[in-house]
Scaffold this active site. Structure first.
Site, PDB file in Angstrom:
ATOM      1  N   ARG A 118      -2.607  -2.068  -3.446  1.00 19.86           N
ATOM      2  CA  ARG A 118      -3.822  -1.275  -3.252  1.00 19.86           C
ATOM      3  C   ARG A 118      -3.727  -0.071  -4.182  1.00 19.86           C
ATOM      4  O   ARG A 118      -2.734   0.670  -4.145  1.00 19.86           O
ATOM      5  CB  ARG A 118      -3.917  -0.786  -1.816  1.00 19.86           C
ATOM      6  CG  ARG A 118      -5.085   0.120  -1.615  1.00 19.86           C
ATOM      7  CD  ARG A 118      -5.243   0.585  -0.195  1.00 19.86           C
ATOM      8  NE  ARG A 118      -6.488   1.306  -0.091  1.00 19.86           N
ATOM      9  CZ  ARG A 118      -6.580   2.628   0.018  1.00 19.86           C
ATOM     10  NH1 ARG A 118      -5.516   3.378   0.074  1.00 19.86           N
ATOM     11  NH2 ARG A 118      -7.763   3.198   0.077  1.00 19.86           N
ATOM     12  N   ASN A 120       0.875  -1.174   0.000  1.00 18.33           N
ATOM     13  CA  ASN A 120       0.000   0.000   0.000  1.00 18.33           C
ATOM     14  C   ASN A 120       0.909   1.219   0.000  1.00 18.33           C
ATOM     15  O   ASN A 120       1.425   1.631   1.042  1.00 18.33           O
ATOM     16  CB  ASN A 120      -0.902  -0.029   1.236  1.00 18.33           C
ATOM     17  CG  ASN A 120      -1.878   1.141   1.276  1.00 18.33           C
ATOM     18  OD1 ASN A 120      -1.805   2.057   0.441  1.00 18.33           O
ATOM     19  ND2 ASN A 120      -2.777   1.125   2.239  1.00 18.33           N
ATOM     20  N   GLU A 123     -15.732  -1.636  15.015  1.00 18.51           N
ATOM     21  CA  GLU A 123     -15.256  -2.857  15.694  1.00 18.51           C
ATOM     22  C   GLU A 123     -15.131  -2.686  17.205  1.00 18.51           C
ATOM     23  O   GLU A 123     -15.131  -3.676  17.942  1.00 18.51           O
ATOM     24  CB  GLU A 123     -13.881  -3.264  15.128  1.00 18.51           C
ATOM     25  CG  GLU A 123     -13.955  -3.772  13.698  1.00 18.51           C
ATOM     26  CD  GLU A 123     -12.588  -3.897  13.052  1.00 18.51           C
ATOM     27  OE1 GLU A 123     -11.596  -4.153  13.753  1.00 18.51           O
ATOM     28  OE2 GLU A 123     -12.504  -3.732  11.813  1.00 18.51           O
ATOM     29  N   LEU A 161     -16.909   2.137   9.842  1.00 16.26           N
ATOM     30  CA  LEU A 161     -16.828   3.371  10.622  1.00 16.26           C
ATOM     31  C   LEU A 161     -15.439   3.497  11.230  1.00 16.26           C
ATOM     32  O   LEU A 161     -15.077   2.731  12.129  1.00 16.26           O
ATOM     33  CB  LEU A 161     -17.903   3.370  11.726  1.00 16.26           C
ATOM     34  CG  LEU A 161     -19.340   3.034  11.266  1.00 16.26           C
ATOM     35  CD1 LEU A 161     -20.293   3.032  12.447  1.00 16.26           C
ATOM     36  CD2 LEU A 161     -19.825   4.005  10.190  1.00 16.26           C
ATOM     37  N   GLU A 188      -8.147  -5.477   4.812  1.00 17.33           N
ATOM     38  CA  GLU A 188      -7.974  -5.117   3.403  1.00 17.33           C
ATOM     39  C   GLU A 188      -6.758  -5.804   2.796  1.00 17.33           C
ATOM     40  O   GLU A 188      -6.780  -6.183   1.630  1.00 17.33           O
ATOM     41  CB  GLU A 188      -7.865  -3.595   3.268  1.00 17.33           C
ATOM     42  CG  GLU A 188      -9.203  -2.929   3.542  1.00 17.33           C
ATOM     43  CD  GLU A 188      -9.136  -1.426   3.641  1.00 17.33           C
ATOM     44  OE1 GLU A 188      -9.032  -0.784   2.598  1.00 17.33           O
ATOM     45  OE2 GLU A 188      -9.205  -0.890   4.768  1.00 17.33           O
ATOM     46  N   ARG A 193     -13.515  14.814   7.829  1.00 18.81           N
ATOM     47  CA  ARG A 193     -14.238  15.145   6.583  1.00 18.81           C
ATOM     48  C   ARG A 193     -15.684  15.485   6.918  1.00 18.81           C
ATOM     49  O   ARG A 193     -16.306  14.809   7.743  1.00 18.81           O
ATOM     50  CB  ARG A 193     -14.216  13.959   5.610  1.00 18.81           C
ATOM     51  CG  ARG A 193     -12.849  13.658   5.033  1.00 18.81           C
ATOM     52  CD  ARG A 193     -12.984  12.652   3.884  1.00 18.81           C
ATOM     53  NE  ARG A 193     -11.708  12.054   3.584  1.00 18.81           N
ATOM     54  CZ  ARG A 193     -11.460  10.750   3.652  1.00 18.81           C
ATOM     55  NH1 ARG A 193     -12.417   9.891   3.964  1.00 18.81           N
ATOM     56  NH2 ARG A 193     -10.272  10.297   3.358  1.00 18.81           N
ATOM     57  N   ASP A 217     -10.808  11.740  17.309  1.00 26.09           N
ATOM     58  CA  ASP A 217     -10.785  10.374  17.836  1.00 26.09           C
ATOM     59  C   ASP A 217     -11.991  10.142  18.742  1.00 26.09           C
ATOM     60  O   ASP A 217     -12.215  10.901  19.688  1.00 26.09           O
ATOM     61  CB  ASP A 217      -9.475  10.138  18.595  1.00 26.09           C
ATOM     62  CG  ASP A 217      -9.287   8.666  18.917  1.00 26.09           C
ATOM     63  OD1 ASP A 217     -10.170   8.083  19.582  1.00 26.09           O
ATOM     64  OD2 ASP A 217      -8.276   8.103  18.469  1.00 26.09           O
ATOM     65  N   PHE A 218     -12.741   9.086  18.434  1.00 23.73           N
ATOM     66  CA  PHE A 218     -13.985   8.842  19.162  1.00 23.73           C
ATOM     67  C   PHE A 218     -13.764   8.522  20.640  1.00 23.73           C
ATOM     68  O   PHE A 218     -14.664   8.720  21.448  1.00 23.73           O
ATOM     69  CB  PHE A 218     -14.799   7.734  18.466  1.00 23.73           C
ATOM     70  CG  PHE A 218     -15.635   8.293  17.354  1.00 23.73           C
ATOM     71  CD1 PHE A 218     -15.036   8.965  16.299  1.00 23.73           C
ATOM     72  CD2 PHE A 218     -17.018   8.184  17.363  1.00 23.73           C
ATOM     73  CE1 PHE A 218     -15.790   9.522  15.283  1.00 23.73           C
ATOM     74  CE2 PHE A 218     -17.789   8.731  16.357  1.00 23.73           C
ATOM     75  CZ  PHE A 218     -17.172   9.399  15.310  1.00 23.73           C
TER      76      PHE A 218
HETATM   77  P1  ADP Z   1      -8.737   4.642   9.350  1.00 24.72           P
HETATM   78  O1  ADP Z   1      -9.904   5.176   8.591  1.00 24.72           O
HETATM   79  O2  ADP Z   1      -7.632   5.627   9.555  1.00 24.72           O
HETATM   80  O3  ADP Z   1      -8.283   3.269   8.893  1.00 24.72           O
HETATM   81  P2  ADP Z   1      -9.600   3.188  11.690  1.00 24.72           P
HETATM   82  O4  ADP Z   1     -10.559   2.274  11.034  1.00 24.72           O
HETATM   83  O5  ADP Z   1      -8.335   2.622  12.234  1.00 24.72           O
HETATM   84  O6  ADP Z   1      -9.295   4.469  10.824  1.00 24.72           O
HETATM   85  O7  ADP Z   1     -10.388   3.899  12.891  1.00 24.72           O
HETATM   86  C1  ADP Z   1      -9.736   4.825  13.706  1.00 24.72           C
HETATM   87  C2  ADP Z   1     -10.755   5.390  14.669  1.00 24.72           C
HETATM   88  O8  ADP Z   1     -11.372   4.322  15.415  1.00 24.72           O
HETATM   89  C3  ADP Z   1     -10.084   6.255  15.736  1.00 24.72           C
HETATM   90  O9  ADP Z   1      -9.997   7.575  15.315  1.00 24.72           O
HETATM   91  C4  ADP Z   1     -11.055   6.132  16.872  1.00 24.72           C
HETATM   92  O10 ADP Z   1     -11.986   7.184  16.734  1.00 24.72           O
HETATM   93  C5  ADP Z   1     -11.778   4.833  16.659  1.00 24.72           C
HETATM   94  N1  ADP Z   1     -11.519   3.853  17.718  1.00 24.72           N
HETATM   95  C6  ADP Z   1     -10.500   2.983  17.817  1.00 24.72           C
HETATM   96  N2  ADP Z   1     -10.598   2.255  18.951  1.00 24.72           N
HETATM   97  C7  ADP Z   1     -11.706   2.694  19.589  1.00 24.72           C
HETATM   98  C8  ADP Z   1     -12.352   2.347  20.811  1.00 24.72           C
HETATM   99  N3  ADP Z   1     -11.874   1.411  21.613  1.00 24.72           N
HETATM  100  N4  ADP Z   1     -13.487   3.003  21.122  1.00 24.72           N
HETATM  101  C9  ADP Z   1     -13.970   3.965  20.318  1.00 24.72           C
HETATM  102  N5  ADP Z   1     -13.408   4.325  19.147  1.00 24.72           N
HETATM  103  C10 ADP Z   1     -12.298   3.714  18.800  1.00 24.72           C
END
Ligand code: ADP
Length: 397
Positions: free
Chosen positions: A91, A7, A335, A209, A385, A241, A284-285
């Site tokens: 990719r 990638n 996840e 997500l 992926e 975004r 970051d969530f």
């Molecule tokens: P990308 O689109 O960069 O591949 P990811 O699929 O790795 O992103 O998702 C990253 C996001 O997942 C982080 O910004 C965070 O918001 C969220 N995340 C990761 N672990 C957790 C968790 N334990 N609880 C809530 N949100 C999480």
């Protein structure tokens, strides 16, 4: 058969060597700061310490050479020689309207990837550099391009055409392509397999997500709709975004702030989403949930707006497919964020969807999280992926 998955980004390159006998990852790593001072390779082999090489990487070509050196190194290597690598899967962001599925690379394929530079200006040039570097370093080896847009090419015209004058479609192929296609293809297929969905009952909604977020609807693994568009900017509220906005917003802000459309697109891609709604607190969530729990109203607004848009999109796809047999959550948020999953699925209680609160505590592994009497089965299904790319490479190489 061993497949090297690449990638390539503009200044980074991620790789995995996968043994397709058992689909295990033999080694993986990352080249950072290609073409910039301070470049380095971090190579990871399961059960061993990380192997870090700090050396100038002026080009992708040099990065690939360092990756191959690491893979055959006596101490940190996992193969005796490069000959053991059977094929390389890449990719590639954009295949335009030419490629509806993955394809073995030849000069025509490279020409199309080049023609799509304006559709994927950040990614396609880097993806092509990765391919050409592998061709030079491993002459004669099969390279396969796996396009992030391929899954969305299965859409019918009523789902992919924008309601704008036809000439723009004819001249420039302006349409919905959809992104995260490799993830949607993988997760919809794995959902069908994991849930053992019978033929004729394979209507699947995948909620990918993460930092970037998108949702797809598919029947029997073939996409019928997807939320991202000509670019990954359309659709859901994402980390930074904006997702959908009225296009007139662009004109209004450009006029009033005296900025260019390019500047505005940078704002919509990099400074918007939950990051903006939370008052620039975080994208970051985990941070947003913690802040909302301690009473931060902007963080709460960001989470509410994110969930609202996911619910609207899933609801729309339920209509499009006249229901669904399974809904799968994937990506970092899908996840791991049990509270967000619960809150989204609660809105479909009217349609008989029921989550099992204990099963919904799962993080990062495949699990059915709905109750046995739920009208639609709900799953957590981690995306992979790289494995999807490796499988495509085996199929075509
Ligand atoms: P990308 O689109 O960069 O591949 P990811 O699929 O790795 O992103 O998702 C990253 C996001 O997942 C982080 O910004 C965070 O918001 C969220 N995340 C990761 N672990 C957790 C968790 N334990 N609880 C809530 N949100 C999480």
């Amino acid at each position: 058969m061993k497949v090297l998955v690449i990638n390539a980004g503009s200044s980074s390159l991620k790789y995995q060597l996968i043994d397709m006998e058992d689909e295990s990852v033999k080694a993986k790593g990352l080249c950072e700061r290609i073409g910039i001072d301070g470049s380095r390779l971090t190579h990871k082999v399961p059960g061993k310490d990380d192997y870090v090489v700090e050396e100038d990487m002026p080009t992708h070509q040099k990065a690939i050479e360092m990756v191959l050196d690491a893979l055959v190194s006596p101490e940190y290597g996992v193969v005796a020689s490069v000959d053991e690598i059977d094929a390389v899967g890449h990719r590639v962001l954009h295949g335009g309207s030419t490629y509806t599925e993955s394809i073995k690379v030849n000069d025509d394929v490279k020409r199309v990837i080049r023609e799509c530079f304006d559709l994927g200006p950040l990614h396609n040039p880097a993806n092509l550099m990765g391919i050409e570097a592998c061709e030079a370093a491993m002459p004669g080896k099969a390279n396969v391009a796996v396009f992030d847009t391929a899954f969305g090419m299965g859409l019918e015209p009523y789902a992919y055409r924008y309601a704008i004058p036809e000439e723009y479609y004819d001249k420039y192929k302006i349409r919905r392509y959809g992104f995260h296609g490799t993830s949607h293809m993988f997760v919809s297929g794995e959902t069908i397999r994991f849930a053992n969905l019978p033929e004729g009952h394979q209507r699947v909604i995948v909620c990918h997500l993460g930092n970037g977020s998108s949702i797809s609807a598919s029947v029997g693994g073939r996409a019928v709709d997807t939320s991202m568009g000509l670019t990954p900017l359309e659709g859901l509220v994402m980390g930074t975004r904006s997702g959908d906005v009225d296009p007139a917003v662009v004109q209004f802000i450009c006029d009033h702030e005296n900025i260019s459309v390019d500047d505005m697109l940078t704002i919509l891609n990099k400074k918007s989403g939950v990051y903006a709604l939370s008052g620039n607190l975080s994208s970051d969530f985990r941070d947003l949930s913690a802040a909302a729990d301690s009473g931060n109203e902007k963080a709460q607004l960001a989470l509410d707006a994110f969930a609202h848009k996911v619910v609207k999109t899933v609801g729309g796809y339920l209509g499009v497919m006249n229901g669904a047999d399974a809904i799968a959550f994937t990506g970092g948020i899908g996840e791991n964020d049990c509270a967000m999953r619960e809150r989204i699925m609660k809105q479909f209680g009217f349609a008989g969807v029921k989550l099992d609160p204990e099963k919904n505590k799962v993080r990062g592994k495949a699990c059915e999280i709905s109750t046995p009497d739920s009208a639609i089965r709900v799953f957590v299904l981690p995306t992979n992926e790289e494995l999807a790319i490796a499988r495509e490479t085996v199929r075509l190489a």
